[in-house]
Design an enzyme around this catalytic site. Structure first.
Site, mmCIF file in Angstrom:
data_model
loop_
_atom_site.group_PDB
_atom_site.id
_atom_site.type_symbol
_atom_site.label_atom_id
_atom_site.label_comp_id
_atom_site.label_asym_id
_atom_site.label_seq_id
_atom_site.Cartn_x
_atom_site.Cartn_y
_atom_site.Cartn_z
ATOM 1 N N PRO A 26 0.870 -1.176 0.000
ATOM 2 C CA PRO A 26 0.000 0.000 0.000
ATOM 3 C C PRO A 26 0.911 1.231 0.000
ATOM 4 C CG PRO A 26 -0.061 -1.123 2.152
ATOM 5 C CD PRO A 26 0.871 -1.903 1.284
ATOM 6 N N LEU A 27 0.622 2.196 -0.856
ATOM 7 C CA LEU A 27 1.452 3.399 -0.951
ATOM 8 C C LEU A 27 0.542 4.612 -1.021
ATOM 9 C CD1 LEU A 27 4.029 2.188 -3.658
ATOM 10 C CD2 LEU A 27 4.569 2.621 -1.256
ATOM 11 N N GLN A 80 -6.654 -1.391 3.148
ATOM 12 C CA GLN A 80 -5.879 -1.165 4.372
ATOM 13 C C GLN A 80 -6.505 -0.043 5.202
ATOM 14 O OE1 GLN A 80 -2.090 0.856 4.801
ATOM 15 N NE2 GLN A 80 -1.226 -1.050 5.606
ATOM 16 N N CYS A 110 2.454 2.784 10.104
ATOM 17 C CA CYS A 110 2.629 4.118 9.510
ATOM 18 C C CYS A 110 3.307 5.069 10.491
ATOM 19 C CB CYS A 110 1.279 4.684 9.074
ATOM 20 S SG CYS A 110 1.477 6.325 8.367
ATOM 21 N N LYS A 149 -0.158 -5.171 8.903
ATOM 22 C CA LYS A 149 1.174 -4.750 8.433
ATOM 23 C C LYS A 149 1.850 -3.992 9.568
ATOM 24 C CE LYS A 149 3.483 -2.484 4.535
ATOM 25 N NZ LYS A 149 3.816 -1.118 4.990
ATOM 26 N N ASN A 210 9.113 -7.376 4.035
ATOM 27 C CA ASN A 210 9.072 -6.089 3.334
ATOM 28 C C ASN A 210 10.236 -5.200 3.770
ATOM 29 O OD1 ASN A 210 7.386 -3.063 3.931
ATOM 30 N ND2 ASN A 210 7.823 -3.747 1.880
ATOM 31 N N ASP A 212 13.292 -2.697 1.363
ATOM 32 C CA ASP A 212 14.509 -2.620 0.550
ATOM 33 C C ASP A 212 14.621 -3.676 -0.543
ATOM 34 O OD1 ASP A 212 15.050 -0.563 2.258
ATOM 35 O OD2 ASP A 212 16.639 -1.585 3.361
HETATM 36 C C1 LIG Z 1 5.071 7.159 -0.569
HETATM 37 C C2 LIG Z 1 4.850 6.038 0.413
HETATM 38 C C3 LIG Z 1 3.572 5.774 0.860
HETATM 39 C C4 LIG Z 1 3.342 4.727 1.771
HETATM 40 N N1 LIG Z 1 2.079 4.461 2.167
HETATM 41 C C5 LIG Z 1 1.837 3.399 2.976
HETATM 42 C C6 LIG Z 1 0.513 3.063 3.342
HETATM 43 O O1 LIG Z 1 -0.466 3.710 2.965
HETATM 44 N N2 LIG Z 1 0.358 1.973 4.151
HETATM 45 C C7 LIG Z 1 1.427 1.219 4.593
HETATM 46 O O2 LIG Z 1 1.231 0.241 5.310
HETATM 47 N N3 LIG Z 1 2.670 1.522 4.244
HETATM 48 C C8 LIG Z 1 2.909 2.583 3.448
HETATM 49 N N4 LIG Z 1 4.179 2.867 3.066
HETATM 50 C C9 LIG Z 1 5.265 1.957 3.463
HETATM 51 C C10 LIG Z 1 5.479 0.899 2.377
HETATM 52 O O3 LIG Z 1 4.305 0.162 2.146
HETATM 53 C C11 LIG Z 1 6.609 -0.078 2.729
HETATM 54 O O4 LIG Z 1 6.298 -0.743 3.906
HETATM 55 C C12 LIG Z 1 7.949 0.655 2.903
HETATM 56 O O5 LIG Z 1 8.150 1.605 1.894
HETATM 57 C C13 LIG Z 1 9.129 -0.346 2.914
HETATM 58 O O6 LIG Z 1 9.143 -1.110 1.746
HETATM 59 P P1 LIG Z 1 10.107 -0.735 0.478
HETATM 60 O O7 LIG Z 1 11.512 -0.706 0.981
HETATM 61 O O8 LIG Z 1 9.842 -1.830 -0.515
HETATM 62 O O9 LIG Z 1 9.681 0.623 -0.002
HETATM 63 C C14 LIG Z 1 4.432 3.939 2.219
HETATM 64 C C15 LIG Z 1 5.726 4.239 1.764
HETATM 65 C C16 LIG Z 1 5.945 5.262 0.891
HETATM 66 C C17 LIG Z 1 7.345 5.545 0.403
#
Ligand SMILES: Cc1cc2nc3c(=O)[nH]c(=O)nc-3n(C[C@H](O)[C@H](O)[C@H](O)COP(=O)(O)O)c2cc1C
Length: 330
Positions: A26-27, A80, A110, A149, A210, A212
């Site tokens: 989720p982003l 989520q 978060c 999460k 999850n 990196d």
């Molecule tokens: C722009 C952005 C928005 C995110 N939004 C959420 C979110 O809405 N819910 C969530 O559980 N994590 C959110 N995250 C965290 C990511 O889902 C993930 O856990 C985190 O970036 C680590 O994984 P990665 O290294 O693959 O980026 C967000 C991260 C970024 C950078």
């Protein structure tokens, strides 16, 4: 690396099976319906998530568009939710289930102050009993699976991620995704995959690793270190909606995936922009800017193209820039 198996989640009457073990994070501000539509082109069976939804707002009847759109989703879509009030979470989860959610995920990671100050997101990492109560109540109220999460804890000195995760499992969580950083770390340093492996060893439910993972090699290393049941990819997929499909293809079928060339990146950006503008009008250009800026990279002329795109005053000018670039590339 062990062979990945489909992930079965019994639910509370409505079971679900994840056939693809590479999951889109989720982003917030990124994983909207249009981005997800593009991700599904390469990963039709992957579990994708809505941007996080404020449960209290949903309970009060605001922000419903994020769940109303679920009917148009053509693959597994998790909703989520975040908040700290069990009753709001129950109400929102019921609404999301009725709207067609594949599963409900509860955000306990978060780090954003606006959310954690009020007790939601990562603040729940400091409140294991409340976190368990939320999972227990939501799991009883709906029939689809409830997942969570988390991060590794609030900060290194006070956290015990294994015990926290065990509590969630006991409360009824059917899968836990672990971002291998504490809340205090934010996005600094490296994700601690070893710590995820300890959680995996101690729990019976599926664990998704999850943090990196940027490519298939990282995914394999992470799976070997953690022994997790799948991986979730976040930042590396921003501007790269093909990445979930690419990693899945390379992991499962050991096939080499041909990454998109310049022409494809530009036409993808053009499509993304047009979809956003047709849905949101001129505001669509503002949303598209960041996506175009991430996607149009790594080819000759891409830096000049990005420079011009961020300065485009209206959707028409941005579309023309991309169309002209395509003519140049032909
Ligand atoms: C722009 C952005 C928005 C995110 N939004 C959420 C979110 O809405 N819910 C969530 O559980 N994590 C959110 N995250 C965290 C990511 O889902 C993930 O856990 C985190 O970036 C680590 O994984 P990665 O290294 O693959 O980026 C967000 C991260 C970024 C950078």
């Amino acid at each position: 690396m062990n062979e990945l198996s489909p992930i079965f989640l019994p639910g509370n009457g409505t079971s679900r099976c994840l056939e693809c073990q590479v999951i889109q994070s989720p982003l917030a501000g990124v994983s909207d319906q249009i981005f997800r539509k593009l991700v599904r082109r390469w990963a039709p069976k992957a579990l994708l998530f809505t941007e996080m939804v404020n449960a209290k707002s949903l309970e009060l009847g605001h922000g419903e568009e994020k769940v109303n759109e679920l009917a148009e989703e053509i693959g597994p879509i998790g909703v989520q939710l975040f908040d700290h009030r069990p009753d709001s979470m129950i109400d929102a989860a019921i609404k999301a289930e009725l709207s067609g959610a594949f599963l409900i995920d509860i955000n306990m990671g978060c780090p954003v102050k606006k959310i954690s100050k009020k007790g939601g997101g990562s603040a729940l990492l400091k409140e294991p009993e409340l976190a368990q109560l939320i999972v227990k109540k939501v799991s009883k109220a709906i029939s689809i699976p409830v997942t969570v999460k988390i991060r590794l804890g609030w900060c290194e000195t006070t956290s015990n991620p294994v015990s926290f995760a065990l509590g969630l499992q006991d409360a009824g969580a059917q899968l836990i995704t672990v971002h291998g950083r504490t809340r205090k770390q934010g996005f600094s340093g490296y994700a601690n995959w070893e710590a995820i492996s300890k959680i995996k060893k101690s729990l019976d439910i599926p664990i998704i690793a999850n943090g990196d993972i940027k490519n298939a090699r990282d995914a394999i290393n992470c799976l070997e270190t953690t022994n997790a049941d799948g991986v979730m990819i976040g930042r590396a997929s921003m501007g790269a909606p093909w990445l979930i499909g690419q990693i899945n293809e390379e992991l499962k079928n050991k096939k080499t995936f041909k990454p998109p060339d310049a022409k494809m990146k530009v036409s993808l950006s053009l499509e993304h922009l047009k979809l956003l503008v047709s849905k949101k009008g001129n505001h669509g250009l503002l949303i598209a800017r960041k996506h175009m800026n991430w996607t149009c990279r790594g080819f000759q002329g891409s830096s000049a193209l990005r420079h011009n795109l961020v300065r485009a005053k209206n959707p028409k000018d941005a579309i023309k820039l991309l169309e002209d670039e395509l003519i140049k590339l032909n």
